[in-house]
Design a protein around this motif. Structure first.
Motif, PDB file in Angstrom:
ATOM      1  N   ILE A 223      -7.779   2.346   5.745  1.00  0.00           N
ATOM      2  CA  ILE A 223      -9.255   2.440   6.357  1.00  0.00           C
ATOM      3  C   ILE A 223      -9.855   0.976   5.350  1.00  0.00           C
ATOM      4  O   ILE A 223     -10.299   0.335   6.284  1.00  0.00           O
ATOM      5  CB  ILE A 223     -10.124   3.671   5.641  1.00  0.00           C
ATOM      6  CG1 ILE A 223      -9.579   4.804   6.390  1.00  0.00           C
ATOM      7  CG2 ILE A 223     -11.488   3.643   5.885  1.00  0.00           C
ATOM      8  CD1 ILE A 223     -10.267   6.321   6.297  1.00  0.00           C
TER       9      ILE A 223
ATOM     10  N   THR B  31     -11.408   0.730  -5.449  1.00  0.00           N
ATOM     11  CA  THR B  31     -10.352   1.760  -5.081  1.00  0.00           C
ATOM     12  C   THR B  31      -9.709   1.481  -3.640  1.00  0.00           C
ATOM     13  O   THR B  31     -10.722   1.609  -2.852  1.00  0.00           O
ATOM     14  CB  THR B  31     -11.032   3.091  -5.215  1.00  0.00           C
ATOM     15  OG1 THR B  31     -11.585   3.256  -6.274  1.00  0.00           O
ATOM     16  CG2 THR B  31      -9.937   4.232  -4.974  1.00  0.00           C
ATOM     17  N   PRO B  32      -8.736   1.257  -3.404  1.00  0.00           N
ATOM     18  CA  PRO B  32      -8.144   1.053  -2.066  1.00  0.00           C
ATOM     19  C   PRO B  32      -7.963   2.409  -1.442  1.00  0.00           C
ATOM     20  O   PRO B  32      -7.830   3.485  -1.803  1.00  0.00           O
ATOM     21  CB  PRO B  32      -6.704   0.639  -2.472  1.00  0.00           C
ATOM     22  CG  PRO B  32      -6.155   1.051  -3.750  1.00  0.00           C
ATOM     23  CD  PRO B  32      -7.540   0.984  -4.439  1.00  0.00           C
ATOM     24  N   LEU B  33      -8.550   2.353  -0.099  1.00  0.00           N
ATOM     25  CA  LEU B  33      -8.650   3.626   0.712  1.00  0.00           C
ATOM     26  C   LEU B  33      -7.424   3.265   1.700  1.00  0.00           C
ATOM     27  O   LEU B  33      -7.755   2.620   2.758  1.00  0.00           O
ATOM     28  CB  LEU B  33      -9.879   3.706   1.597  1.00  0.00           C
ATOM     29  CG  LEU B  33     -10.978   3.935   0.682  1.00  0.00           C
ATOM     30  CD1 LEU B  33     -12.568   3.881   1.398  1.00  0.00           C
ATOM     31  CD2 LEU B  33     -11.123   5.285  -0.539  1.00  0.00           C
ATOM     32  N   PRO B  34      -6.223   3.553   1.707  1.00  0.00           N
ATOM     33  CA  PRO B  34      -5.044   3.138   2.604  1.00  0.00           C
ATOM     34  C   PRO B  34      -5.452   3.432   3.970  1.00  0.00           C
ATOM     35  O   PRO B  34      -5.756   4.709   4.230  1.00  0.00           O
ATOM     36  CB  PRO B  34      -3.830   4.037   2.193  1.00  0.00           C
ATOM     37  CG  PRO B  34      -4.309   4.672   0.647  1.00  0.00           C
ATOM     38  CD  PRO B  34      -5.731   4.363   0.576  1.00  0.00           C
TER      39      PRO B  34
ATOM     40  N   THR C  32     -11.724  11.395  -1.230  1.00  0.00           N
ATOM     41  CA  THR C  32     -11.113  10.586  -0.261  1.00  0.00           C
ATOM     42  C   THR C  32      -9.758   9.925  -0.543  1.00  0.00           C
ATOM     43  O   THR C  32      -8.873  10.015   0.282  1.00  0.00           O
ATOM     44  CB  THR C  32     -12.087   9.785   0.497  1.00  0.00           C
ATOM     45  OG1 THR C  32     -13.212  10.628   1.006  1.00  0.00           O
ATOM     46  CG2 THR C  32     -11.714   9.135   1.636  1.00  0.00           C
ATOM     47  N   PRO C  33      -9.889   9.098  -1.610  1.00  0.00           N
ATOM     48  CA  PRO C  33      -8.435   8.248  -1.992  1.00  0.00           C
ATOM     49  C   PRO C  33      -7.302   9.293  -2.002  1.00  0.00           C
ATOM     50  O   PRO C  33      -6.078   9.098  -1.857  1.00  0.00           O
ATOM     51  CB  PRO C  33      -8.855   7.663  -3.165  1.00  0.00           C
ATOM     52  CG  PRO C  33     -10.431   7.341  -3.185  1.00  0.00           C
ATOM     53  CD  PRO C  33     -10.920   8.519  -2.718  1.00  0.00           C
TER      54      PRO C  33
ATOM     55  N   ARG D 140     -13.101   0.618  -1.423  1.00  0.00           N
ATOM     56  CA  ARG D 140     -14.303   1.099  -1.997  1.00  0.00           C
ATOM     57  C   ARG D 140     -14.539   0.398  -3.054  1.00  0.00           C
ATOM     58  O   ARG D 140     -13.629   0.399  -4.188  1.00  0.00           O
ATOM     59  CB  ARG D 140     -14.081   3.117  -2.206  1.00  0.00           C
ATOM     60  CG  ARG D 140     -15.609   3.380  -2.580  1.00  0.00           C
ATOM     61  CD  ARG D 140     -15.499   4.795  -2.931  1.00  0.00           C
ATOM     62  NE  ARG D 140     -14.825   4.904  -4.210  1.00  0.00           N
ATOM     63  CZ  ARG D 140     -14.246   5.751  -4.871  1.00  0.00           C
ATOM     64  NH1 ARG D 140     -14.019   6.983  -4.035  1.00  0.00           N
ATOM     65  NH2 ARG D 140     -13.801   5.898  -6.154  1.00  0.00           N
TER      66      ARG D 140
ATOM     67  N   LEU E   1      -6.153  10.207   1.235  1.00  0.00           N
ATOM     68  CA  LEU E   1      -5.529   9.237   1.994  1.00  0.00           C
ATOM     69  C   LEU E   1      -4.302   8.933   1.384  1.00  0.00           C
ATOM     70  O   LEU E   1      -3.479   8.624   2.195  1.00  0.00           O
ATOM     71  CB  LEU E   1      -6.511   8.205   1.963  1.00  0.00           C
ATOM     72  CG  LEU E   1      -7.662   8.258   2.699  1.00  0.00           C
ATOM     73  CD1 LEU E   1      -8.550   7.023   2.706  1.00  0.00           C
ATOM     74  CD2 LEU E   1      -7.502   8.347   4.319  1.00  0.00           C
ATOM     75  N   SER E   2      -4.176   9.116   0.148  1.00  0.00           N
ATOM     76  CA  SER E   2      -2.708   8.915  -0.297  1.00  0.00           C
ATOM     77  C   SER E   2      -1.774   9.954  -0.141  1.00  0.00           C
ATOM     78  O   SER E   2      -0.572   9.572   0.019  1.00  0.00           O
ATOM     79  CB  SER E   2      -2.899   8.538  -1.911  1.00  0.00           C
ATOM     80  OG  SER E   2      -3.275   9.380  -2.647  1.00  0.00           O
TER      81      SER E   2
ATOM     82  N   VAL F 208      -0.535   8.857   3.187  1.00  0.00           N
ATOM     83  CA  VAL F 208       0.314   7.700   3.240  1.00  0.00           C
ATOM     84  C   VAL F 208       1.798   8.222   2.806  1.00  0.00           C
ATOM     85  O   VAL F 208       2.880   8.025   3.379  1.00  0.00           O
ATOM     86  CB  VAL F 208       0.148   6.650   2.126  1.00  0.00           C
ATOM     87  CG1 VAL F 208       1.070   5.786   1.936  1.00  0.00           C
ATOM     88  CG2 VAL F 208      -1.468   6.061   2.462  1.00  0.00           C
TER      89      VAL F 208
ATOM     90  N   GLU G 133       0.647  -1.247  -0.070  1.00  0.00           N
ATOM     91  CA  GLU G 133       0.104   0.021  -0.007  1.00  0.00           C
ATOM     92  C   GLU G 133       0.938   1.217  -0.011  1.00  0.00           C
ATOM     93  O   GLU G 133       0.610   2.206  -0.693  1.00  0.00           O
ATOM     94  CB  GLU G 133      -0.893   0.273   1.439  1.00  0.00           C
ATOM     95  CG  GLU G 133      -2.285  -0.445   1.085  1.00  0.00           C
ATOM     96  CD  GLU G 133      -3.271  -0.321   2.277  1.00  0.00           C
ATOM     97  OE1 GLU G 133      -4.308  -0.446   2.387  1.00  0.00           O
ATOM     98  OE2 GLU G 133      -2.586  -0.084   3.439  1.00  0.00           O
TER      99      GLU G 133
ATOM    100  N   ARG H  80       1.289   6.830  -6.671  1.00  0.00           N
ATOM    101  CA  ARG H  80       0.150   7.472  -7.187  1.00  0.00           C
ATOM    102  C   ARG H  80       0.383   9.024  -6.742  1.00  0.00           C
ATOM    103  O   ARG H  80      -0.315   9.974  -7.358  1.00  0.00           O
ATOM    104  CB  ARG H  80      -1.065   7.192  -6.402  1.00  0.00           C
ATOM    105  CG  ARG H  80      -1.437   6.051  -7.306  1.00  0.00           C
ATOM    106  CD  ARG H  80      -3.156   6.591  -7.557  1.00  0.00           C
ATOM    107  NE  ARG H  80      -4.111   5.343  -7.248  1.00  0.00           N
ATOM    108  CZ  ARG H  80      -4.961   5.372  -6.473  1.00  0.00           C
ATOM    109  NH1 ARG H  80      -5.153   6.425  -5.471  1.00  0.00           N
ATOM    110  NH2 ARG H  80      -5.680   4.222  -6.076  1.00  0.00           N
TER     111      ARG H  80
END
Lengths: 412, 160
Positions: free
Chosen positions: B11, B6-9, A148-149, B14, A152-153, A156, A81, A88
């Protein structure tokens, strides 16, 4: 009263007060971190009631708090991840560093805290609080949103930057010579690379080593491993916190989930002690002189974070409202700003005022962040309406247009 | 159907897709197993109108509601050439006498001459259940037979 009795009473009073403060924070929908800091300020040096008998315990407990904070952060991510997140979001991540580290560094230089102070304050204003942000996104029902992604990225990316920044900071704070500093940084970079490779290729062996079906055995093994790794890392000049973070990344799969569930209450307890101890060591009288700078930093770095989020979301073809939401979501600073300031203060390499500025800044940002995330939508909508002349066709066509413009977010 | 994952790192994941009307519908599955149903807003396709937390049981019930009619419609279509034969979905309710008993216990075939051709449970289809298939409350049975037979079957499932 003998020493033990007094210590127990003081410790009990502190925990109980923290519990009450945490409940208060939950009631008004805030992160408890600013309240813990305030609690620490009240009881510390120069505060209302100085607590002296539990110094030894709270010192060690706050160290464990930092280790657990980073360990659980690492447990949240798998190495895979981290790498996808990095691929990304690296452009947005770089912009994030430049925009948000600069204000802190600039203010530190203006206040005459020198290059070391600048590096510390850069970290304090750069790092968003993933804890506060994840909670706010969940509370506001935004986990399913398309921006939201993106948010979150970026988080990260920030966490990975922390894994590089903390050992470098520890080396610099250690006051080693330029050559020695480079050596320490070299060693820490090497260690981090090796651990990431191990985590990616052999994570399941690390997991198998600490895993156990028995809750008690598992808790002891994971906590023991974390403290051992943290201690060894700290002996090798790679900060203890980073050691714990890397162990967290190496542990993966169901082991990581179980460990998170077991350790969460422990982390909350020890991290609370950490915030209180940080507050305890800060003299409340030192805050008013730096309050003006804290407000300046708060305003500047709120704008820069909103800009970062806006830009990152736009690159993913997200509409204007979504861009505004992504920006506002990133505003909160919290636990790691305090971890960084804490490291600097313990090392004694920076001006005492820095702790006061960091405290005041985090107090502002931990409150401002969730508030910004909440109010951004009505404000952005009002701004949009104002800009559009009332004669224009109803918003439906506008919505249809943005929908046609936006492409699906990358999935797999 | 193009479902985006879609990964939600940190969490979870989705999974969603766009409907013909341009809205997104999907599910956010969190690490700890929490499930949320998400529906996008019509005027802001990036945001969610609702994100409803669902328990595993509720998610299963919703999947049955959405999936069973489709299966029934399909079977009805197949049986169109056979006049008098119908397909119906019948539930095993909380207080049904067959909650926790097997398909064989209903003696459905002997008593009503209808066939239980599939059981929908938690969003999954169990086709051609055998007599030892254990029913539980919340199951939806897909039953094929004459209208009278289906009525009788509904009564048996409710009252025994």
């Amino acid at each position: 009263m003998d020493h033990t009795a007094l210590s127990l009473i003081e410790l009990g009073a502190v925990f109980f007060a923290l519990g009450v403060l945490g409940r208060l924070a939950g009631r008004i929908g805030l992160s408890p971190i600013p309240l813990y800091l305030l609690g620490g300020l009240c009881f510390g040096s120069g505060g209302l009631i100085p607590l002296t008998d539990i110094g030894d315990f709270t010192h060690l407990a706050s160290e464990i708090g930092v280790v657990l904070l980073l360990l659980l952060l690492g447990l949240e991510y798998s190495a895979a991840e981290l790498f996808t997140g990095l691929r990304r979001s690296w452009t947005a991540g770089l912009l994030d560093i430049v925009l948000n580290a600069a204000p802190g560094a600039a203010v530190a230089l203006l206040l005459g805290w020198g290059p070391i102070g600048a590096i510390v304050m850069a970290g304090v204003t750069y790092i968003s609080s993933s804890g506060i942000i994840a909670k706010v996104l969940g509370d506001l029902g935004r986990l399913g949103n398309r921006e939201t992604p993106v948010v979150l990225s970026i988080l990260v990316f920030e966490d990975l930057v922390m894994a590089l920044y903390l050992p470098i900071l520890t080396a610099i704070l250690g006051g080693v010579s330029l050559l020695g500093g480079l050596e320490a940084v070299g060693i820490s970079l090497l260690v981090i690379t090796v651990v990431l490779v191990i985590a990616l290729k052999f994570g399941r062996y690390v997991s198998a080593l600490v895993d156990s079906d028995d809750r008690e055995v598992f808790l002891l093994k994971i906590l023991g491993a974390a403290l051992l790794v943290a201690g060894l890392a700290s002996a090798m000049q790679v900060s203890a916190a980073v050691g714990a973070f890397l162990l967290g990344i190496a542990v993966s799969g169901s082991t990581a989930h179980n460990a998170t569930r077991l350790l969460e209450p422990l982390r909350d307890l020890f991290a609370a002690v950490f915030f209180v101890v940080f507050g305890l060591n800060t003299d409340p009288k030192s805050i008013p002189p730096v309050l003006g700078w804290a407000v300046v930093l708060a305003v500047a770095t709120t704008l820069t974070k909103v800009g970062t989020g806006w830009w990152a979301a736009r690159r993913q073809n997200i509409g204007k409202l979504g861009r505004a939401r992504a920006g506002a979501a990133l505003v909160a600073r919290g636990e790691f700003s305090i971890v960084i300031a804490g490291l600097a203060v313990t090392a004694g390499a920076v001006d005492g005022e820095l702790a006061a500025l960091a405290t005041a800044y985090v107090l502002l940002m931990a409150v401002l962040g969730p508030t910004a995330a909440r109010v951004v939508e009505p404000i952005a909508k009002a701004l949009q309406r104002k800009r559009k002349p009332p004669a224009e066709p109803e918003p439906k066509t506008e919505a249809a247009k943005t929908e046609a413009d936006s492409q699906p977010v990358t999935g797999s | 159907m193009n479902v985006e994952v879609t990964p939600l790192p940190g969490i979870g994941v989705r999974k969603d897709f766009a409907t013909r009307g341009g809205r997104r519908i999907g599910v956010v599955t969190q690490r700890d197993g929490k499930i949320e149903l998400i529906v996008s807003k019509s005027d802001d396709p990036d945001a969610c109108l609702a994100s409803l937390p669902l328990s595993a049981e509720e998610a299963g019930a919703l999947a049955n509601l959405l999936g069973a009619p489709q299966l029934v419609a399909q079977l009805n279509e197949e049986h169109r050439e056979l006049p008098g034969i119908n397909t119906k979905q019948l539930p095993i309710t909380e207080n049904s006498p067959f909650d926790g008993r097997t398909l064989g216990d209903t003696a459905m075939r002997t008593r009503t001459s209808v066939s239980i051709v599939a059981v929908m449970r938690a969003g999954q289809v169990h086709p051609s259940p055998t007599p030892d298939f254990l029913f539980t409350a919340g199951d939806l049975l897909v039953v094929v037979g004459t209208s009278e037979g289906l009525e009788a079957a509904a009564k048996i499932l409710k009252h025994g």
